[in-house]
Design a protein around this motif. Structure first.
Motif, PDB file in Angstrom:
ATOM      1  N   ILE A  43       0.554   6.225  -0.845  1.00 50.35           N
ATOM      2  CA  ILE A  43       0.484   4.763  -0.903  1.00 50.35           C
ATOM      3  C   ILE A  43       1.128   4.194   0.357  1.00 50.35           C
ATOM      4  N   HIS A  44       0.657   3.033   0.767  1.00 45.76           N
ATOM      5  CA  HIS A  44       1.114   2.428   2.013  1.00 45.76           C
ATOM      6  C   HIS A  44       1.639   1.022   1.710  1.00 45.76           C
ATOM      7  N   ILE A  45       2.941   0.904   1.703  1.00 49.50           N
ATOM      8  CA  ILE A  45       3.594  -0.367   1.377  1.00 49.50           C
ATOM      9  C   ILE A  45       4.651  -0.660   2.427  1.00 49.50           C
ATOM     10  N   SER A  46       4.672  -1.886   2.902  1.00 49.75           N
ATOM     11  CA  SER A  46       5.693  -2.330   3.850  1.00 49.75           C
ATOM     12  C   SER A  46       6.501  -3.450   3.210  1.00 49.75           C
ATOM     13  N   PRO A  47       7.676  -3.773   3.764  1.00 48.82           N
ATOM     14  CA  PRO A  47       8.472  -4.865   3.193  1.00 48.82           C
ATOM     15  C   PRO A  47       7.734  -6.198   3.176  1.00 48.82           C
ATOM     16  N   GLU A  48       6.756  -6.364   4.068  1.00 51.27           N
ATOM     17  CA  GLU A  48       5.996  -7.611   4.120  1.00 51.27           C
ATOM     18  C   GLU A  48       4.880  -7.681   3.079  1.00 51.27           C
ATOM     19  N   SER A  49       4.599  -6.553   2.402  1.00 52.12           N
ATOM     20  CA  SER A  49       3.520  -6.525   1.412  1.00 52.12           C
ATOM     21  C   SER A  49       3.848  -7.458   0.245  1.00 52.12           C
ATOM     22  N   GLU A  50       2.846  -8.193  -0.188  1.00 54.78           N
ATOM     23  CA  GLU A  50       3.065  -9.157  -1.280  1.00 54.78           C
ATOM     24  C   GLU A  50       3.457  -8.466  -2.578  1.00 54.78           C
ATOM     25  N   ILE A  51       2.969  -7.245  -2.793  1.00 55.01           N
ATOM     26  CA  ILE A  51       3.267  -6.547  -4.034  1.00 55.01           C
ATOM     27  C   ILE A  51       4.761  -6.282  -4.190  1.00 55.01           C
TER      28      ILE A  51
END
Length: 415
Positions: free
Chosen positions: A47-55
């Motif tokens: 999975i690819h999640i960054s701190p800026e991701s809305e999730i």
């Protein structure tokens, strides 16, 4: 869809291990945190999640709201009126001391400027109701200690938010306009409290009309509908959702105990699901690069924040009270950082302040260390206490049990 599959697998493992977790230092919360880290870009890359991701912000926000709403239902106004002094000390003295202490070590050990250092202190000062609930939900823990931790962790998030927003304004591109923001922040807090009080009263009034009312099997959905409406109204009006959630839960339990009892099983399950989802997402942010970006001084600051700043600030605030030494030490240790700090840390990162990234890194690592430390010590801490009798579900009292047996009581799944 990969994230959903990972969450389902982690949930299955957590449920299967929950019985073991209730008796040992194994933590289901830690399983989700480590699971998120394992499938993130830093390890398997599923999975690819960054701190800026809305999730990230959405799941943390929902989890904090859900837990505050259900925790507010555990507050007894009668007990709070009789024992308000200790929570007031923790909030009025302990929390500011924690903020100042964290600001000092952040400035001198990490090298952030004073405004950003106090911002880090404000973000990490509140304790988290999600992980405090691991102690609050255990019957073998004295009621006075549970009440102190529950009220403190439920209210301090709302108290910290205006300080966080003012310091962001002072440190960021809008520096110099912090005073102009104060009125807006006060309005948001006031609206949150207003909605949190009025909406449950309105719903309770409607439910008592002769032609209205929920049939038994749908009664648990009445508080759920109240919470959903409250959450949406707060975000549409920019009212403080956290203060609204906690106050709404407390008011609902006071005016409609039957609704509170009907909703409790469903509410606890929904809060657990929201918490686990947020932990999985937050764990995905804990990449090797994040930990590598923190300096040695930062790691020293993290350790001091957990083992010194929180314990010392609360012990000072409770100095001279009638709480025995063991209860004071437990309350002082159990000051976990969690979803409130995650949400506020994301605000810091997204505000564009000069040292925002460094501040967020310190905050994220501190939260991760706190989750590991506090979610793995609730069973040993609970076993420090022994009760002569415990009220069972049927209302009858059972004889005294050993400390080991008492440590296994409480919630069926430890968080």
């Amino acid at each position: 869809m990969v994230l959903v599959a990972v969450f389902g697998a982690a949930l299955l493992v957590a449920v299967l291990l929950s019985g073991l977790a209730a008796r040992t230092v194994l933590s289901t919360s830690l399983l989700f945190l480590l699971g998120g880290a394992l499938v993130s870009d830093g390890v398997l890359g599923l999975i690819h999640i960054s701190p800026e991701s809305e999730i990230v912000s959405v799941t943390a926000d929902l989890a904090l709201f859900a837990v505050l709403f259900t925790d507010g239902m555990h507050v007894s106004f009668a007990k709070l009126r009789a024992h308000w002094r200790n929570p007031a000390r923790a909030l009025g003295l302990g929390m500011p001391l924690a903020c100042v202490g964290m600001a000092l070590i952040t400035h001198y050990l990490v090298g952030l400027d004073w405004t950003t250092s106090f911002l880090v202190g404000a973000v990490l000062a509140p304790t988290d109701p999600v992980f405090a609930s691991a102690i609050v939900g255990r019957k073998e823990v004295p009621a006075r200690l549970r009440e102190l931790l529950n009220v403190e962790s439920g209210i301090n998030d709302g108290l910290a938010l205006p300080v966080v927003l003012i310091l962001i304004a002072a440190a960021g591109p809008t520096a110099g306009h912090a005073e102009a923001s104060f009125g807006k922040i006060a309005l948001e807090l006031g609206l949150g409290l207003l909605f949190g009080v009025l909406l449950p009263l309105l719903v309770n009034g409607l439910a008592r009309f002769r032609l209205l009312g929920a049939e038994p099997k749908l009664q648990p959905l009445l508080p759920l509908a109240t919470g959903v409406i409250l959450y949406s109204v707060c975000h549409l009006t920019h009212a403080n959702p956290y203060l609204a959630a906690f106050s709404a839960g407390a008011v609902l339990a006071a005016v409609s105990p039957e609704s509170q009892q009907a909703f409790e099983p469903l509410g606890e399950s929904l809060a657990e699901l929201a918490k686990f989802a947020a932990l999985l997402v937050f764990g995905a942010l804990l990449t090797p690069q994040l930990f590598g970006d923190l300096s040695i001084g930062g790691y020293v600051a993290v350790v001091l924040a957990i083992v010194l700043i929180r314990p010392a600030s609360l012990l000072i605030s409770l100095w001279g009270t009638r709480i025995d030494r063991r209860e004071k030490l437990v309350a002082a240790w159990f000051g976990p950082k969690g979803f409130a700090s995650v949400v506020y840390g994301l605000l810091v990162l997204q505000a564009g302040i000069p040292q925002g990234k460094e501040a967020y890194t310190l905050i994220a690592v501190c939260i991760a260390f706190s989750i590991i430390a506090h979610s793995s010590t609730d069973v040993p801490i609970a076993r420090l206490f022994h009760v002569d009798d415990i009220v069972e579900a049927g209302g009858e009292r059972t004889p005294a049990r050993s400390e080991a047996a008492a440590g296994e009581a409480g919630a069926s799944a430890r968080t």
